[in-house]
Design an enzyme around this catalytic site. Structure first.
Site, PDB file in Angstrom:
ATOM      1  N   ASN A  79       1.859   2.281  14.861  1.00  0.00           N
ATOM      2  CA  ASN A  79       0.930   1.282  14.311  1.00  0.00           C
ATOM      3  C   ASN A  79       0.994   1.138  12.792  1.00  0.00           C
ATOM      4  OD1 ASN A  79      -0.211   3.827  14.056  1.00  0.00           O
ATOM      5  ND2 ASN A  79      -2.264   3.216  14.634  1.00  0.00           N
ATOM      6  N   ARG A 135       0.841  -1.208   0.000  1.00  0.00           N
ATOM      7  CA  ARG A 135       0.000   0.000   0.000  1.00  0.00           C
ATOM      8  C   ARG A 135       0.873   1.253   0.000  1.00  0.00           C
ATOM      9  NH1 ARG A 135      -3.877   1.593   5.173  1.00  0.00           N
ATOM     10  NH2 ARG A 135      -4.550   3.664   4.456  1.00  0.00           N
ATOM     11  N   ARG A 171      -9.038   5.227   7.320  1.00  0.00           N
ATOM     12  CA  ARG A 171      -8.254   6.356   6.816  1.00  0.00           C
ATOM     13  C   ARG A 171      -8.253   6.393   5.294  1.00  0.00           C
ATOM     14  NH1 ARG A 171      -2.798   7.354   5.503  1.00  0.00           N
ATOM     15  NH2 ARG A 171      -2.208   5.222   5.993  1.00  0.00           N
ATOM     16  N   GLU A 212      -2.526  14.371  13.297  1.00  0.00           N
ATOM     17  CA  GLU A 212      -3.661  13.480  13.576  1.00  0.00           C
ATOM     18  C   GLU A 212      -3.355  12.798  14.889  1.00  0.00           C
ATOM     19  OE1 GLU A 212      -5.335  10.202  14.412  1.00  0.00           O
ATOM     20  OE2 GLU A 212      -4.277   9.462  12.638  1.00  0.00           O
ATOM     21  N   CYS A 224      -6.161   4.486  14.991  1.00  0.00           N
ATOM     22  CA  CYS A 224      -6.839   5.739  15.329  1.00  0.00           C
ATOM     23  C   CYS A 224      -8.283   5.718  14.853  1.00  0.00           C
ATOM     24  CB  CYS A 224      -6.106   6.923  14.709  1.00  0.00           C
ATOM     25  SG  CYS A 224      -4.432   7.157  15.335  1.00  0.00           S
ATOM     26  N   THR A 225      -8.520   5.038  13.730  1.00  0.00           N
ATOM     27  CA  THR A 225      -9.874   5.001  13.162  1.00  0.00           C
ATOM     28  C   THR A 225     -10.642   3.746  13.561  1.00  0.00           C
ATOM     29  OG1 THR A 225      -8.952   4.057  11.131  1.00  0.00           O
ATOM     30  CG2 THR A 225      -9.310   6.447  11.172  1.00  0.00           C
ATOM     31  N   GLY A 228       0.057  10.669  15.964  1.00  0.00           N
ATOM     32  CA  GLY A 228       0.305  10.047  17.261  1.00  0.00           C
ATOM     33  C   GLY A 228      -0.769  10.415  18.261  1.00  0.00           C
ATOM     34  N   GLY A 229      -0.346  10.612  19.502  1.00  0.00           N
ATOM     35  CA  GLY A 229      -1.287  10.879  20.581  1.00  0.00           C
ATOM     36  C   GLY A 229      -1.146  12.272  21.165  1.00  0.00           C
ATOM     37  N   ASP A 230      -1.278  12.348  22.494  1.00  0.00           N
ATOM     38  CA  ASP A 230      -1.282  13.632  23.194  1.00  0.00           C
ATOM     39  C   ASP A 230      -0.012  14.447  22.975  1.00  0.00           C
ATOM     40  OD1 ASP A 230      -3.723  12.937  24.145  1.00  0.00           O
ATOM     41  OD2 ASP A 230      -3.041  12.336  26.143  1.00  0.00           O
ATOM     42  N   GLY A 242       1.259  15.334  20.395  1.00  0.00           N
ATOM     43  CA  GLY A 242       1.030  16.303  19.338  1.00  0.00           C
ATOM     44  C   GLY A 242       0.511  17.634  19.850  1.00  0.00           C
TER      45      GLY A 242
END
Length: 496
Positions: free
Chosen positions: A169, A116, A451, A264, A298-299, A245-247, A249
């Site tokens: 991930n 991909r 995504r 994101e 995330c999705t 990523g997470g927090d 960001g």
């Protein structure tokens, strides 16, 4: 095998090198960072612990390389990207092997991620030629009070040095989703891979090296976030940051200064199920959306909001499908594999314990061995439970029964996240009305959040992010408009 064959240059002893100025190098720190295999919970790989001085050198080289790259013809940039895509897909096996061992991604999904990613690079090359090959021509008399004495030519020019920070991930796919748009737009690129996923990223970068990109244009620095994380994101040489990523960001956005940001940062994607929904379709998408890659997306569907009248039937259908999920090591292509780290497993377990103490119904017994957590559906979850709001990033899915559509929309919108959501109903009018009311960047109708495809716009609101991704949006975001105005001595009109 990872680090062998054409990839032998990137490995020194038992530690992988970092990439700078077109060469694979050992850090002057003499230190390395261990990458723990989530399945065995033992050190699988080691990468260099780069120093701040090495980051400074990378930034200096990147700035110089970008100036030359910006003068490279657009067709030549695209040609090199196509070449990198082909090399990446040709060597998918060792890269997929690294994904299996450092992030416990099921083997078949690991191969899919690499393929991909190659497709994304090629599409980006083609789209970049179209987008960047066009400009605009404006004339002054289109605005009131002006005669035609000015011609304005606008084009897109590169920002400079782009810092790309992908998550664990999808370390390869989400890295190239930043690298390819940056390069086709004429920028240079500094990649800071996640620790879990770093070896996969290093192999991917070597594919760009083999494609023949100019020295210094692409760099990849590894190391501890505590030592080089803030140093990178606050570096004066960085002209754009693309982060997934997470927090972390949120902290980066407060420190980065006046540069473009593309971020994101996760989600609590809600699945609203109406009474007229096709429950077999819903159940299949809940399994796919909530449990693929052990829910570490995330999705992923992270909360099911189902009308009370169909809740029993839906829960039974989902339970039956959960029972068929295979659990085990990623090498066996298991549906549910170990989560990325012990700390992640402990966090998930904390959410489960809280739900148990507050009376949630366990549709399966809770079971954990090391980092491996068996899939768990929690019914009769209430808003006072942590799992109703917090993102588990694991194979645990809460079901909240609702008495009205408005209740479902309210729960979705009360979240501090707003990445994606989905609605299941046979009534397209209801679907559109509910989708418009949901405060999310994307709403999927009769399908789980996702995504891709990679050229679709992908964005979050609230704490889920800044800006929009997707190939076209990323190319536009990594450029700025340059205007050239021609001033004429007298008004002029075509054929006038």
């Amino acid at each position: 095998m990872a680090g062998t064959g054409v990839f032998a240059d990137i490995l020194d002893g038992d530690a992988f090198k970092y990439y700078s100025d077109g060469e694979w190098k050992k850090s002057s720190s003499g230190k390395s960072v261990a990458i723990v295999n989530p399945t065995t919970r033992k050190t699988q790989y080691k990468v260099q612990a780069c120093t701040q001085e090495e980051v400074n050198k990378v930034m200096e080289i990147a700035k110089t390389a970008q100036k030359s790259w910006a003068k490279t013809p657009l067709w030549k940039r695209a040609e090199l990207l196509h070449k990198a895509a082909a090399i990446l897909k040709e060597h998918k096996a060792p890269i997929a092997e690294a994904l299996v061992k450092e992030i416990a991604k099921p083997a078949k999904d690991a191969v899919t991620e690499v393929v991909r990613s190659g497709d994304l690079i090629s599409y980006c090359a083609e789209e970049g030629v179209r987008i960047l090959g066009e400009g605009k021509f404006l004339v002054s008399d289109s605005f009131p009070g002006n005669e035609r004495t000015k011609y304005c030519l606008t084009s897109k020019i590169p920002l400079g040095v782009v810092l790309a920070i992908p998550p664990f991930n999808y370390p390869v796919n989400l890295a190239v989703s930043k690298i390819a748009p940056a390069l086709i737009a004429g920028n240079s690129l500094v990649l800071k891979p996640p620790t879990q996923g770093a070896v996969s990223c290093l192999h991917m970068v070597h594919c760009f090296h083999l494609a023949g990109f100019p020295k210094g244009l692409i760099s990849c620095v590894t190391g501890k976030g505590s030592e080089i994380g803030d140093f990178l994101t606050m570096h004066p040489g960085v002209n754009c940051i693309s982060f997934t990523g997470g927090d972390t960001g949120i902290a980066i956005s407060k420190k980065a200064g006046m540069i473009p940001l593309q971020m994101e940062l996760g989600g609590k994607d809600a699945c609203i199920v109406l009474e007229d929904a096709d429950l077999d379709l819903v159940a299949a998408n809940i399994i796919k959306g909530g449990f693929s890659y052990s829910g570490q997306r995330c999705t992923a569907v992270k909360v099911v909001l189902v009308m009370e009248s169909v809740a029993d039937a839906l829960v039974e259908k989902v339970k039956a499908r959960v029972a068929k999920l295979t659990v085990g090591p990623p090498e066996d292509d298991s549906d549910i594999t170990p989560v990325v780290s012990e700390s992640s497993a402990n966090f998930i377990e904390g959410l489960v314990k809280d739900a148990k103490e507050k009376g949630a119904t366990f549709c399966q017994p809770y079971r954990r061995e090391g980092n491996l957590i068996w899939p768990l559906l929690l019914d009769h979850v209430r808003p006072d439970m942590r799992i109703a709001w917090e993102e588990p990033f694991g194979p645990v899915l809460p079901v909240i029964r609702i008495s009205s559509v408005e209740e479902g929309i309210h729960h979705c919108n009360a979240s501090n996240f707003g990445l994606q959501g989905c609605v299941f109903t046979r009534d397209i009018n209801k679907a559109i009305l509910i989708g418009d009311a949901m405060e999310t960047g994307t709403v999927q109708i009769n399908s789980a959040p996702a995504r891709g495809p990679d050229h679709f716009p992908f964005q979050g609101i609230k704490d889920s992010g800044i800006g929009s991704q997707g190939i076209t949006n990323s190319i536009n975001m990594m450029t700025k408009i340059k205007s050239t105005v021609i001033n004429l001595p007298a008004p002029t009109y075509t054929m006038g």
